[in-house]
Design a protein around this motif. Structure first.
Motif, PDB file in Angstrom:
ATOM      1  N   GLY A 189       2.737  18.599  -2.718  1.00 21.32           N
ATOM      2  CA  GLY A 189       3.383  18.535  -1.818  1.00 21.32           C
ATOM      3  C   GLY A 189       3.120  18.528   0.117  1.00 21.32           C
ATOM      4  N   GLN A 190       2.171  17.491  -0.207  1.00 21.37           N
ATOM      5  CA  GLN A 190       1.124  17.016   0.621  1.00 21.37           C
ATOM      6  C   GLN A 190       2.159  15.301   0.872  1.00 21.37           C
ATOM      7  N   PHE A 191       3.340  15.475   1.728  1.00 18.62           N
ATOM      8  CA  PHE A 191       4.100  14.491   1.361  1.00 18.62           C
ATOM      9  C   PHE A 191       3.641  12.786   2.326  1.00 18.62           C
ATOM     10  N   LEU A 192       3.167  13.613   4.213  1.00 15.15           N
ATOM     11  CA  LEU A 192       2.316  13.030   4.727  1.00 15.15           C
ATOM     12  C   LEU A 192       1.497  11.802   4.440  1.00 15.15           C
ATOM     13  N   LYS A 193       0.503  12.566   3.836  1.00 14.76           N
ATOM     14  CA  LYS A 193      -0.367  11.631   2.587  1.00 14.76           C
ATOM     15  C   LYS A 193       0.096  10.828   2.352  1.00 14.76           C
ATOM     16  N   ALA A 194       1.087  11.599   0.707  1.00 15.97           N
ATOM     17  CA  ALA A 194       1.668  10.975   0.103  1.00 15.97           C
ATOM     18  C   ALA A 194       1.797   9.252   0.257  1.00 15.97           C
ATOM     19  N   TYR A 195       3.529   9.645   1.115  1.00 18.21           N
ATOM     20  CA  TYR A 195       3.791   8.879   1.766  1.00 18.21           C
ATOM     21  C   TYR A 195       3.060   7.113   2.679  1.00 18.21           C
ATOM     22  N   THR A 196       2.164   8.272   3.329  1.00 14.84           N
ATOM     23  CA  THR A 196       0.727   7.080   4.469  1.00 14.84           C
ATOM     24  C   THR A 196       0.076   5.767   3.308  1.00 14.84           C
ATOM     25  N   LEU A 197      -0.441   6.563   1.984  1.00 19.00           N
ATOM     26  CA  LEU A 197      -1.095   5.629   0.608  1.00 19.00           C
ATOM     27  C   LEU A 197      -0.472   5.035   0.476  1.00 19.00           C
ATOM     28  N   ILE A 198       0.849   5.742  -0.696  1.00 16.94           N
ATOM     29  CA  ILE A 198       1.975   4.748  -1.209  1.00 16.94           C
ATOM     30  C   ILE A 198       2.427   3.651  -0.225  1.00 16.94           C
ATOM     31  N   TYR A 199       2.464   3.576   1.424  1.00 19.11           N
ATOM     32  CA  TYR A 199       3.734   2.363   1.704  1.00 19.11           C
ATOM     33  C   TYR A 199       1.759   1.385   1.915  1.00 19.11           C
ATOM     34  N   GLU A 200       1.079   1.711   2.127  1.00 22.49           N
ATOM     35  CA  GLU A 200      -0.166   1.112   2.495  1.00 22.49           C
ATOM     36  C   GLU A 200      -1.037   0.057   1.287  1.00 22.49           C
ATOM     37  N   ALA A 201      -0.200   0.862   0.024  1.00 25.28           N
ATOM     38  CA  ALA A 201      -0.558   0.100  -1.283  1.00 25.28           C
ATOM     39  C   ALA A 201       0.198  -0.545  -2.355  1.00 25.28           C
ATOM     40  N   LEU A 202       1.878   0.028  -1.140  1.00 24.63           N
ATOM     41  CA  LEU A 202       2.446  -1.951  -1.891  1.00 24.63           C
ATOM     42  C   LEU A 202       2.407  -2.763  -0.902  1.00 24.63           C
ATOM     43  N   ILE A 203       2.232  -2.703   0.170  1.00 24.80           N
ATOM     44  CA  ILE A 203       2.058  -3.892   1.504  1.00 24.80           C
ATOM     45  C   ILE A 203       0.531  -4.274   1.002  1.00 24.80           C
ATOM     46  N   THR A 204      -0.672  -4.039   1.025  1.00 30.42           N
ATOM     47  CA  THR A 204      -1.394  -4.430   0.200  1.00 30.42           C
ATOM     48  C   THR A 204      -1.319  -5.839  -1.426  1.00 30.42           C
ATOM     49  N   ALA A 205      -0.675  -4.497  -1.900  1.00 26.51           N
ATOM     50  CA  ALA A 205       0.105  -4.752  -3.661  1.00 26.51           C
ATOM     51  C   ALA A 205       0.745  -6.952  -3.338  1.00 26.51           C
ATOM     52  N   GLY A 206       1.612  -5.751  -2.627  1.00 22.22           N
ATOM     53  CA  GLY A 206       2.650  -7.367  -2.454  1.00 22.22           C
ATOM     54  C   GLY A 206       2.290  -8.855  -1.624  1.00 22.22           C
ATOM     55  N   MET A 207       1.240  -7.989  -0.554  1.00 22.77           N
ATOM     56  CA  MET A 207       1.122  -9.478   0.049  1.00 22.77           C
ATOM     57  C   MET A 207       0.345  -9.909  -1.049  1.00 22.77           C
ATOM     58  N   LYS A 208      -0.845  -9.054  -2.053  1.00 22.37           N
ATOM     59  CA  LYS A 208      -1.355 -10.407  -3.504  1.00 22.37           C
ATOM     60  C   LYS A 208      -0.675 -10.732  -4.342  1.00 22.37           C
ATOM     61  N   ARG A 209       0.135  -9.831  -4.308  1.00 25.73           N
ATOM     62  CA  ARG A 209       0.915 -10.296  -5.698  1.00 25.73           C
ATOM     63  C   ARG A 209       2.022 -11.759  -5.076  1.00 25.73           C
ATOM     64  N   PHE A 210       2.711 -11.463  -4.106  1.00 25.18           N
ATOM     65  CA  PHE A 210       3.383 -12.681  -3.673  1.00 25.18           C
ATOM     66  C   PHE A 210       2.512 -13.829  -2.630  1.00 25.18           C
ATOM     67  N   LYS A 211       1.472 -13.763  -2.204  1.00 25.47           N
ATOM     68  CA  LYS A 211       0.048 -14.737  -1.922  1.00 25.47           C
ATOM     69  C   LYS A 211       0.855 -14.848   0.253  1.00 25.47           C
ATOM     70  N   LEU A 212       1.163 -13.348   0.224  1.00 27.21           N
ATOM     71  CA  LEU A 212       1.075 -13.794   1.750  1.00 27.21           C
ATOM     72  C   LEU A 212       0.217 -13.405   2.686  1.00 27.21           C
ATOM     73  N   GLY A 213      -0.491 -13.822   2.628  1.00 24.37           N
ATOM     74  CA  GLY A 213      -1.813 -13.999   4.003  1.00 24.37           C
ATOM     75  C   GLY A 213      -3.318 -12.942   2.762  1.00 24.37           C
ATOM     76  N   ASN A 214      -3.580 -12.421   3.807  1.00 26.37           N
ATOM     77  CA  ASN A 214      -4.611 -11.812   4.173  1.00 26.37           C
ATOM     78  C   ASN A 214      -4.395 -10.527   4.110  1.00 26.37           C
ATOM     79  N   PRO A 215      -4.286  -9.325   4.032  1.00 28.04           N
ATOM     80  CA  PRO A 215      -3.721  -7.884   3.348  1.00 28.04           C
ATOM     81  C   PRO A 215      -4.988  -6.956   4.621  1.00 28.04           C
ATOM     82  N   ASP A 216      -5.487  -7.623   4.931  1.00 29.27           N
ATOM     83  CA  ASP A 216      -6.818  -6.579   6.034  1.00 29.27           C
ATOM     84  C   ASP A 216      -6.783  -7.780   7.122  1.00 29.27           C
ATOM     85  N   SER A 217      -5.956  -8.310   7.440  1.00 33.37           N
ATOM     86  CA  SER A 217      -5.380  -8.601   8.949  1.00 33.37           C
ATOM     87  C   SER A 217      -4.128  -7.489   9.798  1.00 33.37           C
TER      88      SER A 217
END
Length: 127
Positions: A20-48
């Motif tokens: 039930g700790q949804f602030l942490k959960a949604y922060t993490l899943i969103y950042e994970a999806l951005i990182t994975a999506g950037m890698k998957r679709f070759k959209l630049g450096n996920p660290d930038s």
């Protein structure tokens, strides 16, 4: 076990969502999806930070181009729910009714994190 940073973040998101700790959960899943999506679709450096800012729109466009409409909806809902939780804002515009409904229901909040995790796994495998 989880090999990449985004896989570890996804697992942590599930862990917190189930408690039930949804602030942490949604922060993490969103950042994970951005990182994975950037890698998957070759959209630049996920660290930038600058490149992460534009990644949401670019990932969305790639999903549309590839006809992955269900994935687009999960990705958008995760993003919009995360935004509402993190900023304490009322959902507006596209999908606002659905986002509001999710925000009122812990089962729906958990279910969407699980859908986000499935999407994350698909992107990680597809690389």
């Amino acid at each position: 076990g989880a090999r990449t940073l985004e896989e570890r973040m996804g697992k942590r998101a599930l862990f917190f969502a189930k408690r039930g700790q949804f602030l942490k959960a949604y922060t993490l899943i969103y950042e994970a999806l951005i990182t994975a999506g950037m890698k998957r679709f070759k959209l630049g450096n996920p660290d930038s930070l600058e490149e992460r800012w534009v990644a949401f729109r670019n990932i969305k466009e790639r999903l549309y181009i590839n006809g992955m409409n269900k994935d687009v909806k999960v990705f958008k809902l995760v993003s919009f729910v995360r935004h509402a939780i993190v900023h304490g804002s009322q959902p507006r515009g596209e999908l606002a009714g659905e986002v509001a409904s999710i925000l009122r229901d812990d089962k729906k909040l958990l279910s969407l994190v699980e859908d986000g995790y499935k999407l994350l796994q698909k992107w990680v495998v597809a690389r």
